[in-house]
Design a protein around this motif. Structure first.
Motif, short mmCIF file in Angstrom:
data_model
loop_
_atom_site.label_atom_id
_atom_site.label_comp_id
_atom_site.label_asym_id
_atom_site.label_seq_id
_atom_site.Cartn_x
_atom_site.Cartn_y
_atom_site.Cartn_z
N LEU A 1 0.81 -1.22 0.00
CA LEU A 1 0.00 0.00 0.00
C LEU A 1 0.84 1.27 0.00
CD1 LEU A 1 -2.80 -1.10 2.51
CD2 LEU A 1 -3.02 -0.78 0.04
N GLY A 2 2.17 1.11 -0.03
CA GLY A 2 3.04 2.27 -0.16
C GLY A 2 3.64 2.78 1.13
N ALA A 3 3.45 2.08 2.24
CA ALA A 3 4.00 2.53 3.51
C ALA A 3 5.49 2.21 3.59
CB ALA A 3 3.27 1.88 4.67
N ASN A 4 6.27 3.14 4.16
CA ASN A 4 7.68 2.86 4.35
C ASN A 4 7.88 2.04 5.61
OD1 ASN A 4 7.60 4.69 6.55
ND2 ASN A 4 8.03 6.40 5.16
N ARG A 5 9.13 1.75 5.97
CA ARG A 5 9.39 0.87 7.12
C ARG A 5 8.92 1.48 8.43
NH1 ARG A 5 15.42 -1.78 6.20
NH2 ARG A 5 14.89 -2.99 4.31
N PHE A 6 9.17 2.79 8.58
CA PHE A 6 8.75 3.43 9.83
C PHE A 6 7.23 3.45 9.96
CE2 PHE A 6 7.36 7.23 12.15
CZ PHE A 6 7.97 7.00 13.37
N GLN A 7 6.53 3.76 8.88
CA GLN A 7 5.06 3.78 8.90
C GLN A 7 4.50 2.38 9.17
OE1 GLN A 7 4.51 5.49 5.00
NE2 GLN A 7 3.95 7.49 5.85
N THR A 8 5.13 1.38 8.57
CA THR A 8 4.68 0.01 8.82
C THR A 8 4.88 -0.37 10.27
OG1 THR A 8 5.23 -0.64 6.55
CG2 THR A 8 5.04 -2.41 8.19
N PHE A 9 6.03 0.01 10.83
CA PHE A 9 6.29 -0.32 12.23
C PHE A 9 5.30 0.40 13.15
CE2 PHE A 9 8.23 1.05 16.25
CZ PHE A 9 8.47 -0.19 16.83
N TRP A 10 5.12 1.71 12.94
CA TRP A 10 4.31 2.51 13.85
C TRP A 10 2.82 2.20 13.77
CZ3 TRP A 10 5.22 4.74 18.13
CH2 TRP A 10 4.35 5.70 18.65
N ARG A 11 2.34 1.87 12.56
CA ARG A 11 0.90 1.68 12.36
C ARG A 11 0.47 0.23 12.33
NH1 ARG A 11 -1.85 5.91 8.39
NH2 ARG A 11 -3.55 5.22 9.74
N VAL A 12 1.43 -0.69 12.21
CA VAL A 12 1.07 -2.12 12.14
C VAL A 12 1.78 -2.91 13.25
CG1 VAL A 12 1.05 -4.21 10.73
CG2 VAL A 12 0.69 -1.97 9.65
N THR A 13 3.11 -2.88 13.24
CA THR A 13 3.87 -3.72 14.16
C THR A 13 3.67 -3.32 15.61
OG1 THR A 13 5.56 -4.04 12.46
CG2 THR A 13 6.16 -4.61 14.72
N PHE A 14 3.86 -2.04 15.90
CA PHE A 14 3.78 -1.60 17.30
C PHE A 14 2.39 -1.80 17.91
CE2 PHE A 14 3.32 1.70 20.61
CZ PHE A 14 4.30 1.26 21.48
N PRO A 15 1.29 -1.42 17.21
CA PRO A 15 -0.04 -1.67 17.81
C PRO A 15 -0.31 -3.15 18.08
CG PRO A 15 -0.22 -0.09 16.02
CD PRO A 15 1.18 -0.62 15.98
N LEU A 16 0.17 -4.03 17.19
CA LEU A 16 -0.05 -5.45 17.38
C LEU A 16 0.79 -6.02 18.52
CD1 LEU A 16 -0.26 -6.70 13.68
CD2 LEU A 16 -2.14 -6.43 15.30
N SER A 17 1.88 -5.35 18.85
CA SER A 17 2.75 -5.82 19.93
C SER A 17 2.38 -5.22 21.28
CB SER A 17 4.21 -5.49 19.62
OG SER A 17 4.42 -4.09 19.59
N LEU A 18 1.39 -4.32 21.32
CA LEU A 18 1.02 -3.66 22.58
C LEU A 18 0.62 -4.63 23.69
CD1 LEU A 18 -0.84 -0.35 21.65
CD2 LEU A 18 1.30 -0.63 22.90
N PRO A 19 -0.13 -5.71 23.39
CA PRO A 19 -0.44 -6.65 24.49
C PRO A 19 0.81 -7.19 25.18
CG PRO A 19 -1.83 -7.13 22.60
CD PRO A 19 -0.84 -6.09 22.15
#
Length: 280
Positions: free
Chosen positions: A181-199
């Motif tokens: 979808l065009g997200a860079n690595r930082f955007q992918t981390f902040w909007r996908v990886t980090f929220p999923l790792s919050l638990p």
């Protein structure tokens, strides 16, 4: 199903004996005066009043909360990158790294803390290294920094393992979709990886903060009695002073404080799950 549910009764009885009964005894001590007989009790709230009206005890409580918060923040900042690296490694490397993280935990925490005394003491390894930079006279042992270092060292594995568990379970196809979808690595981390790792982060915060705020032997050994925390106060009341009633009152205050914090963490986790459901 009813037949299998009966198998839980031994565990419930065990929990009642090992958890509820000691808590009831501590509560009974906290609301009674010294010298009670088995037949009659003299109830009082003076122990709680003494704790909340003495500025010294409140200062120690505040100091304990502050150093526990500092410990938790450092564990998050250091533990998350390590957990991220472990989760992104191959299965073989991941197993080796998890073993390296858990291996020190096989040794008693008291022994590991004693080892830091030799490292941080005058003439120790740490002071020799600082000597290379002209800082050999810096006092390392019996300081707040030494206590904080001991806390982080002993509790950071809990943070790493919890975050690593969340990251390892994450669906990697979500990362691929984010990249498509065009997200860079930082955007992918902040909007996908980090929220999923919050638990995992929230669970790690719980496992680090709660033992850190009530720890007593780490400040005692690395602080040298000069850095007194609330756990040391409780230990002192039971072992040295012999005021079990007042020590029990402080223990009840800490128990309530920890339960409130755990409820807050649980609500944060439920809110996070609710947000994910709405997004989906």
């Amino acid at each position: 199903m009813k037949r299998f549910s009966q198998l839980a009764w031994p565990y419930m009885i065990w929990c009642a004996i090992m958890l509820l009964l000691p808590m009831l005894l501590i509560f009974l001590y906290s609301v009674t005066t010294q010298g009670n007989s088995v037949i009659s009790f003299s109830f009082t709230l003076d122990h709680f009043k003494r704790f909340f009206t003495d500025p010294d005890f409140l200062l120690i409580l505040w100091r304990s909360l502050v150093i526990a918060i500092k410990t938790t923040i450092i564990c998050v900042l250091l533990g998350y990158p390590i957990a991220y690296f472990i989760a992104r490694s191959s299965d073989r490397v991941r197993n080796i790294l998890v073993l390296v993280i858990t291996l020190p935990m096989w040794i008693n925490m008291l022994v590991r803390t004693y080892a830091w005394i030799g490292i941080l003491s005058d003439g120790g390894i740490a002071q020799q290294i600082l000597g290379w930079f002209g800082l050999g006279d810096t006092k390392l042992l019996y300081t707040e920094g030494a206590v904080l270092l001991g806390m982080v060292y002993n509790f950071i594995p809990f943070m790493i393992l919890q975050v690593n568990a969340s990251l390892s379970k994450m669906d990697t196809s979500l990362l691929e979709a984010s990249s498509d979808l065009g997200a860079n690595r930082f955007q992918t981390f902040w909007r996908v990886t980090f929220p999923l790792s919050l638990p995992g982060v929230i669970s790690g915060i719980t496992l680090v903060f709660l033992p850190a705020v009530s720890s007593f032997f780490i400040p005692k050994l690395l602080g040298g009695g000069q850095y007194f925390l609330i756990g040391n106060v409780i230990e002192n009341q039971f072992i040295t002073v012999g005021e079990w009633n007042f020590g029990s009152a402080i223990s009840m205050v800490m128990a309530v404080l920890m339960m409130v914090m755990m409820m807050g963490v649980r609500k944060m986790e439920e809110r996070n799950r609710g947000g994910k459901k709405k997004e989906s």
